[in-house]
Design a protein around this motif. Structure first.
Motif, short mmCIF file in Angstrom:
data_model
loop_
_atom_site.label_atom_id
_atom_site.label_comp_id
_atom_site.label_asym_id
_atom_site.label_seq_id
_atom_site.Cartn_x
_atom_site.Cartn_y
_atom_site.Cartn_z
N ALA A 394 50.78 32.32 44.96
CA ALA A 394 49.78 32.40 46.03
C ALA A 394 49.34 33.84 46.26
O ALA A 394 48.14 34.11 46.46
N VAL A 395 50.27 34.77 46.21
CA VAL A 395 49.93 36.19 46.41
C VAL A 395 49.03 36.69 45.29
O VAL A 395 48.03 37.38 45.54
N ILE A 396 49.35 36.33 44.04
CA ILE A 396 48.51 36.75 42.91
C ILE A 396 47.12 36.13 43.03
O ILE A 396 46.11 36.78 42.75
N ALA A 397 47.06 34.86 43.47
CA ALA A 397 45.76 34.20 43.66
C ALA A 397 44.92 34.92 44.71
O ALA A 397 43.70 35.01 44.59
N MET A 398 45.59 35.44 45.75
CA MET A 398 44.86 36.19 46.78
C MET A 398 44.29 37.50 46.25
O MET A 398 43.23 37.95 46.66
N ILE A 399 45.00 38.09 45.29
CA ILE A 399 44.55 39.36 44.73
C ILE A 399 43.39 39.16 43.75
O ILE A 399 42.47 39.97 43.68
N PHE A 400 43.43 38.04 42.99
CA PHE A 400 42.38 37.77 41.98
C PHE A 400 41.72 36.41 42.22
O PHE A 400 41.91 35.48 41.44
N PRO A 401 40.95 36.29 43.30
CA PRO A 401 40.35 34.98 43.62
C PRO A 401 39.03 34.71 42.88
O PRO A 401 38.02 34.42 43.50
N PHE A 402 39.06 34.82 41.55
CA PHE A 402 37.84 34.61 40.76
C PHE A 402 37.99 33.33 39.96
O PHE A 402 38.97 33.14 39.25
N PHE A 403 36.97 32.49 40.02
CA PHE A 403 37.10 31.14 39.46
C PHE A 403 36.78 31.06 37.98
O PHE A 403 37.67 30.91 37.15
N GLY A 460 34.89 37.48 26.43
CA GLY A 460 33.90 37.16 27.46
C GLY A 460 34.52 37.05 28.83
O GLY A 460 33.95 37.52 29.83
N SER A 461 35.69 36.44 28.92
CA SER A 461 36.35 36.27 30.21
C SER A 461 36.86 37.59 30.77
O SER A 461 36.78 37.83 31.98
N ILE A 462 37.37 38.45 29.90
CA ILE A 462 37.84 39.77 30.36
C ILE A 462 36.67 40.58 30.90
O ILE A 462 36.77 41.24 31.93
N GLN A 463 35.54 40.52 30.19
CA GLN A 463 34.36 41.24 30.66
C GLN A 463 33.90 40.69 32.01
O GLN A 463 33.54 41.45 32.93
N GLY A 464 33.94 39.36 32.16
CA GLY A 464 33.55 38.75 33.43
C GLY A 464 34.49 39.12 34.56
O GLY A 464 34.06 39.38 35.69
N LEU A 465 35.80 39.13 34.28
CA LEU A 465 36.77 39.53 35.30
C LEU A 465 36.57 40.98 35.72
O LEU A 465 36.65 41.31 36.91
N ALA A 466 36.31 41.85 34.74
CA ALA A 466 36.08 43.27 35.06
C ALA A 466 34.87 43.41 35.98
O ALA A 466 34.89 44.19 36.94
N HIS A 467 33.82 42.63 35.70
CA HIS A 467 32.62 42.68 36.54
C HIS A 467 32.92 42.16 37.94
O HIS A 467 32.47 42.72 38.95
#
Length: 478
Positions: A394-403, A460-467
């Motif tokens: 849950a804590v990690i999800a709060m830090i990275f809430p990107f779908f 592609g996903s890493i680039q999207g997460l970075a954005h």
């Protein structure tokens, strides 16, 4: 009392007494608790694992790829997943007939060496990622219920910004309770409920998309998806296409728990035959839903399809139906979280019980009488460790809430090793396929092609997460 504890725990190994007396009505021939799984329960587990949050992003994925590549990629992943799942099902028992209880056990039996550790890293890393992803998705669906009511009350232009964090805490609190279910064998009822929920919200999303298309509002679509220079830049088109492939890969991810599901099946009939039928039912059913939801969703929203077509507010009305669909998503993900978390729980608990077999904190089961439910067995180590795990996810999800980017990265990272590489390598070893034979060559070509697909999807996903990290604004709903 000893027998009662053995019934409740999957971590009790075979005892000399059980081995001497042979199988009984409560135990299998290897001294473990009698398996009761059937084609129905296995299919429910698969559908719960496969029809997950991935279906919600398929209209977006089709929008990035277009009418030609989108459905083609969906069907390709469907066929590859089913084919490799049949290979994995055949690997469940060793050459001499011994059962393997986990994915790592299967790899250890057929391949051995460093590949066992690589399998464990890929499998448990994926399972952890999925539980984090489901925490994010469930909270987004819970928030969507409040936002739907807000839009209905104040109009579609209202901001209605609501934090995901309280809902992640609610989801985690529910999981802390459900995580005390001792093992996979007692999850059948939860998987059946979750499978029904997945059909419900997929059908609602499909129905709303059909209604939108029938309503006459024409959405702009194309054979190649989003248009460079109109919807996106050239580089965005490339990255989004890669990410869409990762999202579709995630939508078919269940190989991580296939062996654990197969280990719940009673025998006879042979587990591999039942599992192949269950895989066919699960994969074909979900593919029909995926093609319908993805393609009809794209037809409804066109190149502007939202990343999550139920929580991204492609639909506003009827608000009560949107609320119901999102409640179904949340209930489904509550069950799906357990399907993916149970192998992690059992792995850690099995290691600890083997390393410290005399430690009462780890091994003792305490009987508690629960009104209306009978006797329930509580293990203090299980209670503490599983609670800590749920809190951490849950804590990690709060830090990275990107779908979308999170789904794509998980799908890309796990699809190749767990769905393609290990099943193919174990099939080659088990069937003793000669090197450089026709079968060996085409299996290797399939394996390498899927590796390339996974790498571009991960990029592609890493680039999207970075954005997303750069542009993320806390306390706003994703």
């Amino acid at each position: 009392m000893t027998r009662e504890l053995e019934k409740k725990s999957m971590y009790i190994e075979q005892t000399p007494e059980t081995a001497e007396n042979g199988p009984s009505k409560n135990f299998d021939d290897d001294g473990r608790v009698k398996r009761t799984g059937t084609l129905v329960t296995a299919s429910a587990h698969i559908i719960t694992a496969v029809i997950g949050s991935g279906v919600l992003s398929l209209s977006w994925a089709i929008a990035q790829l277009g009418w030609v590549a989108g459905p083609a990629v969906l069907m390709a992943f469907s066929l590859i997943t089913y084919f490799t799942s049949t290979l994995l099902a055949d690997s469940y028992r060793s050459d001499h007939g011994t059962r393997n209880y986990t994915y790592m056990g299967v790899v250890r039996s057929h391949l051995g060496g460093l590949k066992v550790q690589l399998c464990g890293l890929a499998q448990y890393g994926n399972l952890i990622g999925v539980t984090i992803g489901y925490t994010i998705t469930a909270s987004i669906s819970m928030v969507a219920v409040e936002r739907s009511n807000c839009f209905h009350k104040h109009g579609h232009q209202a901001k209605c910004s609501i934090s995901n964090y309280p809902f992640m805490i609610i989801f985690a609190a529910i999981q802390i309770i459900l995580s005390q279910i001792p093992n996979f064998h007692e999850l059948s009822w939860l998987s059946i409920v979750a499978a029904v929920m997945s059909f419900a919200y997929s059908s609602i999303g499909l129905g709303l998309s059909i209604a939108k298309v029938a309503g006459g509002g024409h959405a702009r679509t194309s054979l190649t998806g989003v248009t460079v220079g109109v919807d996106v830049s050239g580089s965005e088109k490339v990255w989004r296409s890669f990410q869409a492939i990762g999202d579709i890969a995630f939508a078919y991810a269940y190989s991580t728990v296939l062996i654990e599901i197969q280990d719940t099946l009673k025998s006879p009939p042979p587990e591999n035959k039942v599992m192949k039928k269950a895989s066919f039912i699960g994969v074909s059913t979900t593919t029909i839903f995926y093609v319908l939801c993805g393609c009809v969703g794209y037809a409804a929203f066109g190149n502007k399809a939202p990343g999550n077509f139920l929580t991204g507010f492609g639909f506003y009305e009827p608000f009560w139906l949107i609320d119901f669909a999102n409640v179904c998503i949340a209930i489904h993900l509550i069950g799906a979280y357990q399907v993916f978390a149970q192998p992690i729980f059992s792995f850690v608990e099995r290691l600890c019980s083997q390393k410290w077999p005399e430690n009462k904190f780890i091994t003792t089961e305490h009987a508690i009488n629960v009104p209306l439910f009978g006797t329930w067995y509580i293990n203090l180590f299980r209670l503490v460790w599983r609670t800590i795990y749920v809190v951490l996810t849950a804590v990690i999800a709060m830090i990275f809430p990107f779908f979308n980017d999170f789904l794509g990265l998980i799908g890309a990272a796990s699809f190749y090793p767990l769905t393609v590489y290990f099943p193919i390598e174990m099939h080659i070893a088990q069937s003793k396929i000669p090197k450089y034979s026709f079968t060996w060559i085409w299996l290797k070509i399939l394996s390498w092609a899927c590796l390339i697909v996974s790498l571009v999807a991960a990029a592609g996903s890493i680039q999207g997460l970075a954005h997303d990290v750069k542009t993320y604004k806390p306390f706003k709903t994703q």
